[in-house]
Design an enzyme around this catalytic site. Structure first.
Site, PDB file in Angstrom:
ATOM      1  N   CYS A 150     -38.465   5.771   1.224  1.00  0.00           N
ATOM      2  CA  CYS A 150     -38.585   4.548   2.040  1.00  0.00           C
ATOM      3  C   CYS A 150     -39.898   4.474   2.812  1.00  0.00           C
ATOM      4  CB  CYS A 150     -37.406   4.437   3.006  1.00  0.00           C
ATOM      5  SG  CYS A 150     -37.020   5.947   3.896  1.00  0.00           S
TER       6      CYS A 150
ATOM      7  N   SER B 129     -31.449   4.816  10.251  1.00  0.00           N
ATOM      8  CA  SER B 129     -30.678   4.592   9.028  1.00  0.00           C
ATOM      9  C   SER B 129     -31.305   5.293   7.835  1.00  0.00           C
ATOM     10  CB  SER B 129     -30.534   3.091   8.742  1.00  0.00           C
ATOM     11  OG  SER B 129     -31.806   2.507   8.555  1.00  0.00           O
TER      12      SER B 129
ATOM     13  N   HIS C  78     -38.897   0.712   9.106  1.00  0.00           N
ATOM     14  CA  HIS C  78     -39.903   1.747   9.344  1.00  0.00           C
ATOM     15  C   HIS C  78     -41.238   1.071   9.667  1.00  0.00           C
ATOM     16  CE1 HIS C  78     -37.030   4.601   8.133  1.00  0.00           C
ATOM     17  NE2 HIS C  78     -37.496   5.002   6.981  1.00  0.00           N
TER      18      HIS C  78
ATOM     19  N   THR D 227     -20.412   5.519  -1.866  1.00  0.00           N
ATOM     20  CA  THR D 227     -19.804   5.452  -0.527  1.00  0.00           C
ATOM     21  C   THR D 227     -20.802   5.680   0.605  1.00  0.00           C
ATOM     22  OG1 THR D 227     -19.176   7.779  -0.724  1.00  0.00           O
ATOM     23  CG2 THR D 227     -17.508   6.141  -1.314  1.00  0.00           C
TER      24      THR D 227
ATOM     25  N   ASN E 182     -36.141  -0.314   5.681  1.00  0.00           N
ATOM     26  CA  ASN E 182     -36.038   0.943   4.942  1.00  0.00           C
ATOM     27  C   ASN E 182     -34.822   1.072   4.045  1.00  0.00           C
ATOM     28  OD1 ASN E 182     -34.990   1.112   7.752  1.00  0.00           O
ATOM     29  ND2 ASN E 182     -34.110   3.019   6.983  1.00  0.00           N
TER      30      ASN E 182
END
Lengths: 344, 344, 344, 344
Positions: A150, A179, A242, A11, A322
């Protein structure tokens, strides 16, 4: 016949990206979704606040979410993708592996463990066979493979491309999108008209994961590379992508042209999610830019640019999406590698 | 009795900040405003698109704008502040100096000239006496003093504070606000949900201006410092405040506590626009931040934080208000230094 | 001698603004701070994540936070400012009033209660005497006065200024800053490069609170005005400052010039926090704007502009600083009114 | 066989979107590109600063740009798409039409001319035959068709869907993305942490274009609809996607459910660029949102939501991608309509 795939932590922000990537994937079929106990028993549509920019797939919307527990997950699963919070991952991923599940995980726990392969397939696919050591040592039928953080994924492919020149030192400053902290990770009050020069533990991840990724696996154990890396991490008001400023010093002389050629020639793989061109090198000095370039190669390419001779060696910028190349796509790619190498 | 001050390029973003700072200033009185020929003869209110966040002062609003030409400027001027575009500054600043005007300039032209002092008063006030060499060589009654680029001003005071440890190398990555490019410098399409890893000539400015600022004036000529600096510059979606990540290596061992103490103890000056505390050092790892900390010391302080031992030496972050400490306030401060040192 | 003031809910975004406004206030002195039970016993510095753009006052930093309970609050308090979440306010504000405290509250609970004055002093100061009815009915020694919602405060003063023309209908669309939702109310993922056309219950607040504010108090009871209001509320990526588009239809003909004059002439009060000019009217069509105009009158003025004859009547835009005029400053102003009217 | 299409004003923001949409289009082939005289003779790659988020198509990159003049454009062109600045469009579009070219134009000039069809194909395709009147009156072999302003296109389809209930009055407030002003139209200093409640002439466009679009063509002349519209326009810090708040009053009673059904059932067309579902209606109260919903139907759908009974009638929100559905895609769609109706 498609590999039956489950998602642990389905989720969250990365879980949603995993669904977006897996749903049209020809080799994987989503057969299980887990979340916290509070969500177990609900349909996915009820349990998740869907946030990615394509509609929630109809069949996924109606799937029932399970608790994140080996006993609760449906039987018809060949591979689990994990995007659990690291504290949860620490606790439950081993229980899944012990129960026989193969887990491709994006969670940060156990990334630096000696017997856990940390893999970017285009960089160190051969580390995957550390799984045999892992199975021996832990007595698992299952297996646990990790993709890096990331921000690590963004610059390590460029280092790998330049490794032939003898990497000595790397300084890297990151400009990271919100994010990366998950849907609720950064409040708007924190970041609008602002930047935050600190992301907890992030600098250490770049400094240590990069050395493991560039290290050597001799069939029995893994030696980390001895390149020295210093990182400084910043959060900026950007949604995805990024951007990183890199300075490197090498043993051999390294010209801008040699570096561009090495990056452009650095091979991609034939795995389904690998981009045709792994590193896209811009000649324009002001590229790559997050909003313009994060979707190169469907979000799986690395973009580089701004190469110039620095006071100390070479400097350049690099960029990756990312939550695709840096998280969900990285886990899917490792799933493809597991499939190709016979671990499924 | 107040020094009568004119502003060359009074309608631009820095010109507006100069008005905002000079209007309440007890030592300076605005007596002349210049702009392009197209604006000459208009009231300031008509000529300028006022953009700073305090109303345009009533008396300034009604002043008549002159052309940027020594013959057009009113006679009652003791000191000129210049915020001209560098190409214009290059052409006209010397004509003003030759006509006997003392000019405190923010424009980037001539900053690196051998006989032009480049000054941050708290760092290298003694360089101001290079003006005597300048007057001798150029035969000027006037004089030309420069303040550095906004991104240079942000980190050089921290280097000056640490100079006693023997600076060897510096890597600096900047996250710069859009106001640094002037009112029209960065379009919204360029920067919303984005970052741009390139600002023309900016990296060179940080690398060279810092060495001049940290150099030594022996009364006859100026030697640049030999610290080696490598810079990487980025534009981010922030209105005001340049944030910088710095790594330094020093000859002597430099601990975090020694560095904090050296920064906190680094003296400010008693000039009116100098802040009580020049460098404000945060212990919180996530500070300084542009929106939170850019107005420290009325926008004239330097903020530092995030000090930690790096792989290679020490790393930290610093921040300054780019249009106050980094531009208009820097020129005003140099005007105060000129006044104190008898150049007016 | 200063009124001793406590703050209920002192650690939140509005609580912090209250501290920022009360600390230099000559009539009020901060003597008590409350927060959730988890924070009780800590110093304020430990309990609060300080976020406003001036440093936390030294003496406040070291004050001990109490639980939000009449028994826990220090005795030396004459007036309480409340910025509690409405569910908490609903439960505890009456207990404080019953215990004898006078409470000036920004919380949304009880705003529409028949015996609770909802006050913007410049608009309906006379409603404050509804407190006598309140005390009679509830048997309280204390008293409870409310200020309206931030988005209501922004447009009601302009309606009050135009009331003489006979208000018939109002349409209002709001563009609201993220700070209106509190520090954690809006995530960055929700709002960067986005807008959200919904704020829970906000439209109803504008529609009902405005009629109460414009109503008539006859000494015994309050009649709401019968102007009909329809609101549509949006969140946008702005830090502070709610901007609103308003269309009004009036019984009498209303020209742009008449409307401007009525707004400019609408009187302010001599309360300390009232601005000299309550409504600042711009002639420029593109003003007011949040970042440019939110600090007019130290954040306590209302800005209006863009007045034009609409298809249906008059239309214009208005703006106020949502956490100063719209929240903390509104409560302080009501405190000043309570003091002036002898309720303390 | 593909229609040979040229683009007038090919280097601007809308011109770039036209290339992005036409390049993969099966019915159109790009054969000519024009720009200002300064760009004539350059390759497109040299002339344009490419800004959309897919790479510039290789063959387009190498095409030679012509001056925007009928004599300069290559012969092999069947249809011209125009995204010229309106002042240029005013001057040159008629010369192209007189020279025999059929022009589908996004420029704002001539939209309200009696003999120029202003068309959203799903709303008023039958107005296209006003071209016969136009050709008669002007003696043109060519033809000129216009699509409306981006902010008009966003809400008119929802009005068309509700027209059966008898539209009486409409209030509309817009929250418009920066791309609507072109690449350089809004500076970052204007809009970050801000909103601008004014867009020149925009309100008039919504108020008048909507009545023309909803009007009736009897084969000889066009009557405008008599619905009264009042608009208030705002620019906000969003890249793409115009969001609008709408209130309508109708002759017949209009429930939320009836309105949703009417919008959902409103037919799309079988033109290639028409979305399968023209109006996508959300039940969630906080949708549509620009970043989440602007790409519905490949950017050609209209999103609606937030329907509720208002104080005065019905209120709702709607959204469209302003540079696709609102500009480039609108012109392409009109090109498809011209092709289907035999005008090419």
């Amino acid at each position: 016949m498609a590999v039956r795939a489950g998602i642990l932590g389905a989720t969250g922000a990365v879980g949603q990206r995993l669904i977006q990537l897996l749903e049209p994937h020809p080799e994987f079929e989503i057969t299980a979704l887990t979340a916290s106990d509070a969500s177990a028993g609900k349909t996915y549509k009820q349990a998740a606040k869907w946030r990615v920019d394509s509609p929630i797939p109809d069949d996924v919307a109606e799937m029932t979410v399970s608790a994140t527990d080996p006993d609760a997950v449906p039987d018809d699963v060949d591979l689990l993708f994990s995007s659990l919070p690291s504290s949860v991952g620490e606790a439950v991923e081993p229980t899944f592996c012990e129960a026989g599940y193969v887990v491709s995980s994006n969670s940060s726990n156990s990334r630096m463990a000696d017997d856990v392969p940390l893999v970017i397939p285009e960089v160190n696919a051969e580390h995957i066979d550390l799984l045999e050591v892992q199975r021996d040592e832990r007595g698992w039928d299952g297996a646990l493979v990790k993709n890096p953080n990331c921000s690590t994924i963004t610059f390590v492919p460029t280092l790998a491309a330049l490794a032939e020149f003898g990497l000595e030192s790397v300084h890297v400053a990151t400009l990271q999108a919100v994010s990366g902290a998950g849907y609720d990770g950064v409040t708007s009050m924190e970041i609008i008209d602002n930047a935050v020069p600190h992301i907890g533990s992030e600098e250490e991840k770049l400094e240590t994961e990069s050395r493991k990724l560039l290290g050597t696996f001799d069939g029995a154990s893994l030696s980390h590379d001895d390149v020295e890396v210093a990182a400084s991490c910043n959060r900026i008001p950007t949604i995805d992508g990024h951007l990183e400023n890199v300075w490197i010093e090498t043993e051999s002389e390294l010209t801008v042209e040699d570096a561009k050629a090495a990056m452009r020639d650095y091979p991609s793989l034939s795995l389904r999610s690998s981009p045709d061109q792994l590193i896209h090198v811009f000649d324009e000095p002001d590229r790559p830019q997050p909003r313009m370039d994060r979707t190169l190669g469907d979000g799986m390419a690395i973009a580089a640019g701004g190469l110039r001779e620095s006071t100390f060696g070479l400097q350049y910028n690099c960029l990756a999406h990312n939550t695709i190349r840096g998280a969900a796509g990285a886990s899917v790619l490792n799933g493809e590698l597991l499939l190709e190498n016979g671990y499924l």
